[in-house]
Motif scaffolding. Structure first.
Motif, PDB file in Angstrom:
ATOM      1  N   HIS A   9      -4.047  12.812 -19.510  1.00 39.64           N
ATOM      2  CA  HIS A   9      -4.319  13.323 -18.160  1.00 39.64           C
ATOM      3  C   HIS A   9      -5.445  14.362 -18.174  1.00 39.64           C
ATOM      4  O   HIS A   9      -6.184  14.478 -17.203  1.00 39.64           O
ATOM      5  CB  HIS A   9      -3.041  13.865 -17.497  1.00 39.64           C
ATOM      6  CG  HIS A   9      -2.535  15.152 -18.067  1.00 39.64           C
ATOM      7  ND1 HIS A   9      -1.783  15.213 -19.222  1.00 39.64           N
ATOM      8  CD2 HIS A   9      -2.679  16.424 -17.636  1.00 39.64           C
ATOM      9  CE1 HIS A   9      -1.474  16.469 -19.478  1.00 39.64           C
ATOM     10  NE2 HIS A   9      -2.004  17.231 -18.530  1.00 39.64           N
ATOM     11  N   ILE A  10      -5.595  15.070 -19.276  1.00 39.12           N
ATOM     12  CA  ILE A  10      -6.709  16.030 -19.399  1.00 39.12           C
ATOM     13  C   ILE A  10      -8.017  15.264 -19.605  1.00 39.12           C
ATOM     14  O   ILE A  10      -9.046  15.646 -19.049  1.00 39.12           O
ATOM     15  CB  ILE A  10      -6.459  17.024 -20.553  1.00 39.12           C
ATOM     16  CG1 ILE A  10      -5.193  17.840 -20.284  1.00 39.12           C
ATOM     17  CG2 ILE A  10      -7.659  17.925 -20.758  1.00 39.12           C
ATOM     18  CD1 ILE A  10      -5.245  18.733 -19.066  1.00 39.12           C
ATOM     19  N   LYS A  12      -8.815  12.429 -18.333  1.00 36.02           N
ATOM     20  CA  LYS A  12      -9.215  11.950 -17.009  1.00 36.02           C
ATOM     21  C   LYS A  12      -9.792  13.074 -16.161  1.00 36.02           C
ATOM     22  O   LYS A  12     -10.789  12.884 -15.459  1.00 36.02           O
ATOM     23  CB  LYS A  12      -8.027  11.309 -16.297  1.00 36.02           C
ATOM     24  CG  LYS A  12      -7.587  10.018 -16.937  1.00 36.02           C
ATOM     25  CD  LYS A  12      -6.360   9.469 -16.256  1.00 36.02           C
ATOM     26  CE  LYS A  12      -5.805   8.283 -17.006  1.00 36.02           C
ATOM     27  NZ  LYS A  12      -4.568   7.788 -16.420  1.00 36.02           N
ATOM     28  N   LYS A  13      -9.179  14.243 -16.234  1.00 32.52           N
ATOM     29  CA  LYS A  13      -9.655  15.389 -15.458  1.00 32.52           C
ATOM     30  C   LYS A  13     -11.062  15.789 -15.902  1.00 32.52           C
ATOM     31  O   LYS A  13     -11.944  16.038 -15.077  1.00 32.52           O
ATOM     32  CB  LYS A  13      -8.685  16.557 -15.630  1.00 32.52           C
ATOM     33  CG  LYS A  13      -9.039  17.781 -14.837  1.00 32.52           C
ATOM     34  CD  LYS A  13      -8.008  18.870 -15.037  1.00 32.52           C
ATOM     35  CE  LYS A  13      -8.438  20.137 -14.319  1.00 32.52           C
ATOM     36  NZ  LYS A  13      -7.508  21.247 -14.569  1.00 32.52           N
ATOM     37  N   ALA A  16     -13.652  13.175 -14.915  1.00 35.72           N
ATOM     38  CA  ALA A  16     -13.955  13.211 -13.477  1.00 35.72           C
ATOM     39  C   ALA A  16     -15.119  14.152 -13.182  1.00 35.72           C
ATOM     40  O   ALA A  16     -15.852  13.958 -12.211  1.00 35.72           O
ATOM     41  CB  ALA A  16     -12.715  13.623 -12.699  1.00 35.72           C
ATOM     42  N   GLU A  17     -15.315  15.140 -14.025  1.00 37.10           N
ATOM     43  CA  GLU A  17     -16.422  16.084 -13.844  1.00 37.10           C
ATOM     44  C   GLU A  17     -17.780  15.409 -14.028  1.00 37.10           C
ATOM     45  O   GLU A  17     -18.801  15.945 -13.601  1.00 37.10           O
ATOM     46  CB  GLU A  17     -16.295  17.259 -14.812  1.00 37.10           C
ATOM     47  CG  GLU A  17     -15.082  18.120 -14.555  1.00 37.10           C
ATOM     48  CD  GLU A  17     -14.969  19.263 -15.546  1.00 37.10           C
ATOM     49  OE1 GLU A  17     -16.003  19.718 -16.071  1.00 37.10           O
ATOM     50  OE2 GLU A  17     -13.836  19.708 -15.800  1.00 37.10           O
ATOM     51  N   HIS A  30     -16.463  22.441 -21.931  1.00 35.44           N
ATOM     52  CA  HIS A  30     -15.158  22.264 -22.579  1.00 35.44           C
ATOM     53  C   HIS A  30     -15.234  22.380 -24.104  1.00 35.44           C
ATOM     54  O   HIS A  30     -14.230  22.162 -24.786  1.00 35.44           O
ATOM     55  CB  HIS A  30     -14.557  20.914 -22.173  1.00 35.44           C
ATOM     56  CG  HIS A  30     -14.264  20.845 -20.711  1.00 35.44           C
ATOM     57  ND1 HIS A  30     -13.166  21.435 -20.150  1.00 35.44           N
ATOM     58  CD2 HIS A  30     -14.963  20.294 -19.673  1.00 35.44           C
ATOM     59  CE1 HIS A  30     -13.174  21.239 -18.841  1.00 35.44           C
ATOM     60  NE2 HIS A  30     -14.262  20.543 -18.530  1.00 35.44           N
TER      61      HIS A  30
END
Length: 54
Positions: A9-10, A12-13, A16-17, A30
């Motif tokens: 899930h991280i 994907k987050k 998305a950026e 990151h």
């Protein structure tokens, strides 16, 4: 250097950026390698890939 593993899930987050930033910018934010982003994107299912347009 410490190796950090991120849950899906991280991934994907973070991916998305890429809609508003480049691989290099997102990777720097990151503290990951831009190649890691490319690998994560390739690992997504085809339906999920369509959501992230680069």
């Amino acid at each position: 250097m410490k190796i950090i593993t991120y849950p899906a899930h991280i991934h994907k987050k973070i991916l998305a950026e890429l809609e508003d930033s480049t691989y290099r910018e997102v990777a720097a934010r990151h503290r990951i390698n831009p190649n890691t982003l490319a690998t994560w994107k390739k690992q997504l299912q085809p339906a999920e890939r369509m959501v992230i347009r680069t």
